[in-house]
Design an enzyme around this catalytic site. Structure first.
Site, PDB file in Angstrom:
ATOM      1  N   ASP A 210       0.845  -1.199   0.000  1.00 52.33           N
ATOM      2  CA  ASP A 210       0.000   0.000   0.000  1.00 52.33           C
ATOM      3  C   ASP A 210       0.889   1.261   0.000  1.00 52.33           C
ATOM      4  O   ASP A 210       1.829   1.355  -0.779  1.00 52.33           O
ATOM      5  CB  ASP A 210      -0.969  -0.049   1.194  1.00 52.33           C
ATOM      6  CG  ASP A 210      -2.103   0.949   1.058  1.00 52.33           C
ATOM      7  OD1 ASP A 210      -3.078   0.638   0.364  1.00 52.33           O
ATOM      8  OD2 ASP A 210      -1.987   2.061   1.600  1.00 52.33           O
ATOM      9  N   TYR A 338      -3.653  10.785   1.528  1.00 51.51           N
ATOM     10  CA  TYR A 338      -4.079  10.624   0.130  1.00 51.51           C
ATOM     11  C   TYR A 338      -3.925  11.936  -0.645  1.00 51.51           C
ATOM     12  O   TYR A 338      -3.529  11.947  -1.809  1.00 51.51           O
ATOM     13  CB  TYR A 338      -5.527  10.126   0.071  1.00 51.51           C
ATOM     14  CG  TYR A 338      -5.617   8.630   0.278  1.00 51.51           C
ATOM     15  CD1 TYR A 338      -5.548   7.755  -0.796  1.00 51.51           C
ATOM     16  CD2 TYR A 338      -5.715   8.097   1.554  1.00 51.51           C
ATOM     17  CE1 TYR A 338      -5.595   6.387  -0.608  1.00 51.51           C
ATOM     18  CE2 TYR A 338      -5.761   6.726   1.750  1.00 51.51           C
ATOM     19  CZ  TYR A 338      -5.695   5.881   0.664  1.00 51.51           C
ATOM     20  OH  TYR A 338      -5.726   4.529   0.853  1.00 51.51           O
ATOM     21  N   HIS A 398      -4.394  -7.980   0.495  1.00 53.12           N
ATOM     22  CA  HIS A 398      -3.671  -6.709   0.551  1.00 53.12           C
ATOM     23  C   HIS A 398      -2.696  -6.611   1.722  1.00 53.12           C
ATOM     24  O   HIS A 398      -1.653  -5.989   1.603  1.00 53.12           O
ATOM     25  CB  HIS A 398      -4.719  -5.593   0.655  1.00 53.12           C
ATOM     26  CG  HIS A 398      -4.177  -4.219   0.546  1.00 53.12           C
ATOM     27  ND1 HIS A 398      -3.651  -3.709  -0.621  1.00 53.12           N
ATOM     28  CD2 HIS A 398      -4.068  -3.221   1.458  1.00 53.12           C
ATOM     29  CE1 HIS A 398      -3.271  -2.444  -0.423  1.00 53.12           C
ATOM     30  NE2 HIS A 398      -3.511  -2.134   0.829  1.00 53.12           N
TER      31      HIS A 398
END
Ligand SMILES: *[C@@H]1O[C@H](CO)[C@@H](O)[C@H](O)[C@H]1NC(C)=O
Ligand SMILES: *[C@@H]1O[C@H](CO)[C@@H](O)[C@H](O)[C@H]1NC(C)=O
Ligand SMILES: *[C@@H]1O[C@H](CO)[C@@H](O)[C@H](O)[C@H]1NC(C)=O
Ligand SMILES: *[C@@H]1O[C@H](CO)[C@@H](O)[C@H](O)[C@H]1NC(C)=O
Ligand SMILES: *[C@@H]1O[C@H](CO)[C@@H](O)[C@H](O)[C@H]1NC(C)=O
Length: 428
Positions: A210, A338, A398
């Site tokens: 990630d 983000y 993930h």
């Protein structure tokens, strides 16, 4: 003149400022200090009261909308009646040796202090290699917990051993949220490189998924003399216009078609949280800061989608504890990473942009439930750098380090143990 003095003060006074984290006993100084998580019990009790009072949506039970009302009730009731933060805190403190410090990075002519929380376990092996492990969203430093002992003390001497450093990204877990905009992957990479220097590891290897897998590309690119090699379980690369044209005329391979299809499905169906967090993060943060259940379900919606249910299910304890890694200091700082990713060029709209090229040898691992990382053809992966090796798994998701440690560890050992190819012969 006065303005000049003010600027000097901003630079110098900033460097000596005291950092803190809401609701946590913590101090940060330039000398690394041992840290044990110690959250204000009154805050934990206030949190439980809020959970108890949470209002549920009137759900129509549409599965594709996200977690069910049964999920909501299960989490809420467990949190109110059974969840024991004190026990969780003690267990993390017992299993992970944690520290805090402040590293300094420079931006133009200004020195910026970055306070960090990190795990640091040294290996008993004298041939151990320093390894920087970086977590991602919606995870935390806890992602390292199921692999750290096997990394420092592998089952036999033919496997490489590591001194492991696993920081909390700025704004996550117990690394305080940045007080100014601009701390994205570039400054995080600078801070993590400074941390490794401070700990006496001038050269090191990196592992991440990630955000960890994205920051490592910045860090390897920015510090080619320090980052010797890396392993990523989230090496992302969007299909190019040319690839899409090929798809339209039926000229893509089966693997390429499958990759584009999964990528598009994820971006179209599951990526709304990201668009909010990279555009107006505080729009959601006002609600999530106020509601521990809201924050928890926001994260769980994604957590549930990207694990492989054949290997792993989240326990109620894990769901709550992982959400607290955002809620305790307040989720806004982590959420807006983000936006910083966007500002540093890692995203363009819904797509990943051209991440910095990595010239060091890199290996990647792919797991089927990791929608954006799985199935990226090796040739396409190489557009992002010197990807030498790809390990493709038929199980896992993930959070490989946490979910399927027994699948990820052999990849890490195999890659960094291949000294000539990975470049870890440097450490001989
Ligand atoms: C930081 O904290 C220490 C100890 O509490 C205190 O002596 C010092 O004045 C503080 N410094 C600033 C800049 O607030
Ligand atoms: C949420 O619901 C799904 C689908 O029924 C189930 O697989 C999962 O275990 C549930 N999770 C929790 C925390 O209740
Ligand atoms: C940085 O400092 C140098 C030397 O004092 C000066 O020449 C330069 O203009 C400064 N750069 C910025 C971006 O402030
Ligand atoms: C070392 O352990 C690995 C992983 O368990 C195993 O594959 C390998 O055969 C072992 N090697 C020796 C020499 O025991
Ligand atoms: C690695 O490189 C060294 C030096 O070039 C060479 O002697 C050795 O045989 C190589 N090992 C392997 C496994 O290729």
């Amino acid at each position: 003149m006065l303005l000049g003095l003010l600027f000097i003060c901003v630079a110098i006074c900033d460097a000596s400022q005291n950092f803190s984290i809401p609701n946590v006993v913590a101090s940060f100084s330039s000398t690394p200090k041992p840290f044990k998580i110690n959250v204000d019990p009154q805050f934990i009790e206030d949190t439980r009261r809020r959970v108890k009072a949470t209002r549920a949506p009137v759900s129509i039970g549409e599965e594709d909308d996200g977690p069910s009302l049964a999920n909501f009730t299960a989490i809420r009731d467990y949190w109110v009646n059974e969840y024991n933060w004190k026990k969780t805190q003690d267990s993390i403190n017992q299993r992970l040796k944690q520290f805090t410090t402040v590293v300094e990075i420079t931006d133009k002519n200004t020195t910026i202090p970055v306070p960090l929380h990190f795990v640091h376990h040294t290996s008993p092996r004298d041939d151990a290699i320093p390894l920087l492990f970086l977590h991602g969203f919606p995870g935390s430093f806890l992602e390292v917990i199921n692999i750290i002992d096997s990394l420092t003390s592998p089952p036999n001497a033919s496997l490489p051993a590591f001194h492991v450093v696993a920081p909390s990204l700025p704004g996550f877990g117990f690394s305080p949220a940045p007080q100014h905009a601009g701390v994205g992957p570039v400054k995080s990479a600078q801070a993590f490189n400074a941390l490794m220097q401070k700990l006496g590891y001038p050269q090191y290897v990196m592992q991440g998924g990630d955000f960890g897998g994205m920051i490592l590309r910045y860090q390897a690119n920015m510090f080619p003399k320090n980052v010797i090699t890396a392993h990523s379980n989230f090496w992302v690369m969007m299909p190019s216009e040319y690839d899409i044209q090929n798809l339209i005329v039926g000229a893509t391979s089966e693997e390429e078609t499958a990759f584009i299809t999964t990528c598009e499905a994820f971006v179209n169906n599951d990526n709304g949280f990201r668009m909010i967090q990279q555009s107006k993060p505080i729009q959601a943060a006002y609600a999530l800061t106020d509601s521990p259940m809201g924050n928890c379900l926001w994260l769980y919606t994604l957590m549930q989608l990207i694990i492989d249910p054949r290997d792993f299910t989240w326990s109620l304890d894990e769901i709550i504890t992982w959400s607290l890694m955002y809620y305790i200091q307040g989720p806004y700082g982590g959420m807006r990473m983000y936006k910083e990713m966007l500002n540093d060029g890692a995203f363009i709209g819904v797509d990943f942009a051209d991440l910095p090229i990595v010239s060091q040898p890199v290996a990647i691992s792919q797991f089927p439930y990791d929608a954006l990382g799985y199935g990226l053809p090796l040739e396409w992966a190489r557009r992002g750098g010197n990807v030498v090796k790809r390990y493709v798994h038929d199980h896992g998701g993930h959070f490989a380090a946490y979910e399927v440690p027994d699948l990820l560890l052999p990849d890490i050992w195999s890659w960094f143990g291949d000294k000539n190819t990975s470049g870890t012969s440097f450490f001989d």
